[in-house]
Every structure is written in C-alpha cells, then in structure tokens.
Design a protein around this motif. Structure first.
Motif, PDB file in Angstrom:
ATOM      1  N   ARG A 112       0.775  -1.063   0.049  1.00 11.51           N
ATOM      2  CA  ARG A 112       0.135   0.043  -0.085  1.00 11.51           C
ATOM      3  C   ARG A 112       0.906   1.296   0.099  1.00 11.51           C
ATOM      4  N   PRO A 113       1.924   1.455   0.771  1.00 12.14           N
ATOM      5  CA  PRO A 113       2.708   2.572   0.667  1.00 12.14           C
ATOM      6  C   PRO A 113       3.235   2.894  -0.820  1.00 12.14           C
TER       7      PRO A 113
ATOM      8  N   TYR B  90       1.689   2.160  -3.480  1.00 14.57           N
ATOM      9  CA  TYR B  90       0.458   2.851  -4.450  1.00 14.57           C
ATOM     10  C   TYR B  90       0.122   4.270  -3.962  1.00 14.57           C
ATOM     11  N   GLU B  91       0.246   4.225  -2.526  1.00 14.25           N
ATOM     12  CA  GLU B  91      -0.048   5.785  -1.924  1.00 14.25           C
ATOM     13  C   GLU B  91       1.239   6.708  -2.452  1.00 14.25           C
TER      14      GLU B  91
ATOM     15  N   ARG C  57       0.152   7.722  -5.879  1.00 15.78           N
ATOM     16  CA  ARG C  57      -1.081   8.591  -6.138  1.00 15.78           C
ATOM     17  C   ARG C  57      -0.381  10.130  -5.922  1.00 15.78           C
TER      18      ARG C  57
END
Length: 345
Positions: free
Chosen positions: A85-86, A88-89, A92
């Motif tokens: 998740r980090p 893909y964050e 973004r």
C-alpha cells in the motif's frame, strides 16, 4: 415548496387552482405566463429528481459491490496488500504533484506573456513621448505611467509564479524519487498485490464517473428550484396587486351610491327654487315634493310684500281683515305701519 414525485408536475389549471387568484369573472385575468413557468419548473424538478435518485442508487450499489469484491480479493491475497500500500500511495501523491506542476507551469507561462505585453506597451508609450521633444503630451505621459505600472505588476506575478513552479517541481521530483525507491524495495509484494489495486482503480474510476453525474443532476435540480422560487415569488406579487385592485374597486363601489343619492336631491332643490314649471313635468317622488313645498313656503314667509293688490279680488282668493289684524298683532312691536304677507297663488 413540496414537490410531487413520480408522475411529474400538475397542469397549469391545477397550479392555478392551488393559488388564491381571483377568477376572470371578477375582472382580473390569471397570470398564465408565470403559471406556465411554474408548471415547467415543477415538471423539470420532478423529472431531474427522479434521475438523481436513480444515479444515487446506482452509486451506492456500485460502492457496495466494489467493497464486497475488494474484500474478497483482499482475503485471497493476504497481507501483501498492506505491505504494498505505501507504494501505491506514493504513486497517487506523485500523480497529484505532477498535476500541480503542470498548473504552475501554465500560470508561469501566462505571467511571462503578460510581462512581455506590458513591456511592449511601455516601449510604444516611450516612442510617443519622445516623438515631440519640444512639447510633452499629457496623453502619452499618462499611457506611459499606466504601462509602467502594468510592467511592475506583471513582473511581480512572473516572479511569484516562477517560485511556485520551482516549489511544486521539487515536490514532484521528490515524489517520483520515493516511488522509484519503494518500487525497488517492495517489488515482490507489488507484483503479488497488483490484481487487488488494479480492481480498486477500476472501481474508483467508475465511482468518479457516477459521482460527477450525481453532482451535475444536483446542480440541475438546484437551478430548477431557483426558477420555481422566482416564478412563485412573481405569482405572489401579482396576487397582492390583484387583491389591492379588488379592494380599491370595492371601496369605489361602496362610495359611489352616496354621491348618486345626493345628486337628485340637489338637482330637485335647484328646480324648486328657480321655478315650478318643471315640477309637474319631471314628476319627482313624494318626499321630494314635500321638501320642495316646505322650501317654497319658507321662501314666501321671508318676503314682505303689500297686499293692497288683493283688495279687489274675491273673498275666496284673499284674506279678510280680521285675519290680517290678527297677524299684525302677533308681530307686535315692529312699528306702527302695517305690512301684510302675500300668499303665492
């Protein structure tokens, strides 16, 4: 206002019956144009609200379905999703920084163009001022001052936009560097969790489209309600004007009979005083004849005429001496001479 649902708004006649406007029989016509505007706005509100309800239902359905599918996908992939998740964050944030960089670049280019245009204006104004060295033209001088102010403002805007562009460009570079670093360190979990985040991106795009549709429909409903409120306010103003006109007419109608009754009496009095030839011809009412007779008698009583011309008349048309003496004694104290009242024949 309470808006109907389902089948759309009512007809113009139904809306007209809902408002306390006078019927055309009272002398006023219904404001058909405003009622038509009200009817159209009401129908549009009902139609767009139905579409808005459908769009919101679809949005909630897609949101629930996406959450259910993402949870199922997450349970299959395990904890690799949280580990990736980090990355893909960071992607973004890097995308947002890139968009901000593009906006800052556009602002900087616009500021540079404005600065160049202001400098050209200054050059033209200087040429106009220097055209006649012997005389200073106030018009060219004012234009030069104005152009100089524009140059200073454009220069400040150019410097400010340049600093902003440099700042966001630096943030974008840092975000890109972070993405590259995370991609190297989390390469294994990124590949394993890729189906989950791809599915999430698809649902996010679909939800954004439906959200934009809901926002557009909400704006249309707001505009239709604004038109409805304007038409309703206009109808209320027309209603107040109609009621004011009706009240004014009622006051005039109640006041007019008084003047109509006073006019015949006044006219009859003038006829009785000026002469009696019209009394028989006009045939006034009995009350008017009584008033005229009393006025004639009162007018005769105020006259002092001699009755010597009545001595040669018959007893049926004159007063005897006893009646004359009795009247003279009743008016005692008014002198030794004798005056007698004549009677109109």
């Amino acid at each position: 206002p309470v808006f109907g649902g389902g089948g759309g708004g009512g007809s113009t006649a139904d809306l007209g019956a809902a408002f306390p406007f006078p019927h055309p029989a009272f002398g006023f016509s219904l404001p058909q144009e405003e009622l038509e505007h009200l009817n159209q706005a009401n129908e549009e509100i009902n139609r767009v609200e139905l579409q808005l309800d459908e769009a919101r239902t679809a949005y909630r359905r897609i949101l629930s379905e996406s959450a259910r599918k993402l949870n199922a996908q997450g349970s299959q992939l395990g904890n690799c999703i949280e580990k990736a998740r980090p990355y893909y964050e960071a992607r973004r944030l890097a995308k947002e920084a890139q968009q901000e960089t593009q906006k800052a670049a556009l602002r900087y280019e616009r500021a540079v163009s404005m600065h160049n245009a202001a400098r050209e204006m200054v050059f033209v104004a200087e040429q106009g001022v220097m055209a006649d060295k012997n005389r200073l033209d106030p018009t060219w001088q004012e234009m030069l001052n104005h152009a100089t102010c524009k140059v200073n403002e454009a220069e400040e805007e150019r410097l400010r936009s340049e600093r902003e562009h440099q700042r966001v460009t630096q943030l974008c570079q840092q975000a890109e560097a972070k993405v590259q670093a995370l991609q190297k360190s989390l390469k294994r979990v990124i590949v394993k969790s890729k189906p989950y985040f791809e599915l999430k991106a698809q649902f996010n795009q679909i939800l954004e489209e439906h959200k934009a549709k809901v926002t557009a429909l909400e704006r249309l409903v707001s505009q239709a309600k604004t038109r409805y409120s304007v038409a309703l306010r206009n109808l209320e103003q027309i209603s107040e004007q109609i009621h004011a006109r009706r009240l004014q007419r009622l006051i005039v109608r109640r006041a007019s009979p008084v003047g109509a009754e006073a006019s015949p009496q006044h006219a009859g009095t003038e006829v009785g005083v000026t002469g009696g030839t019209h009394l028989g011809a006009e045939c006034p009412p009995a009350d008017t004849l009584s008033v005229l007779s009393l006025q004639t008698i009162a007018s005769d009583l105020q006259k002092f005429d001699s009755v010597e011309h009545l001595l040669g008349l018959s007893d049926a048309t004159s007063l005897n001496s006893d009646e004359l003496e009795e009247r003279e004694q009743r008016r005692g104290g008014q002198g030794h001479f004798k005056h007698h009242r004549s009677i109109s024949l």
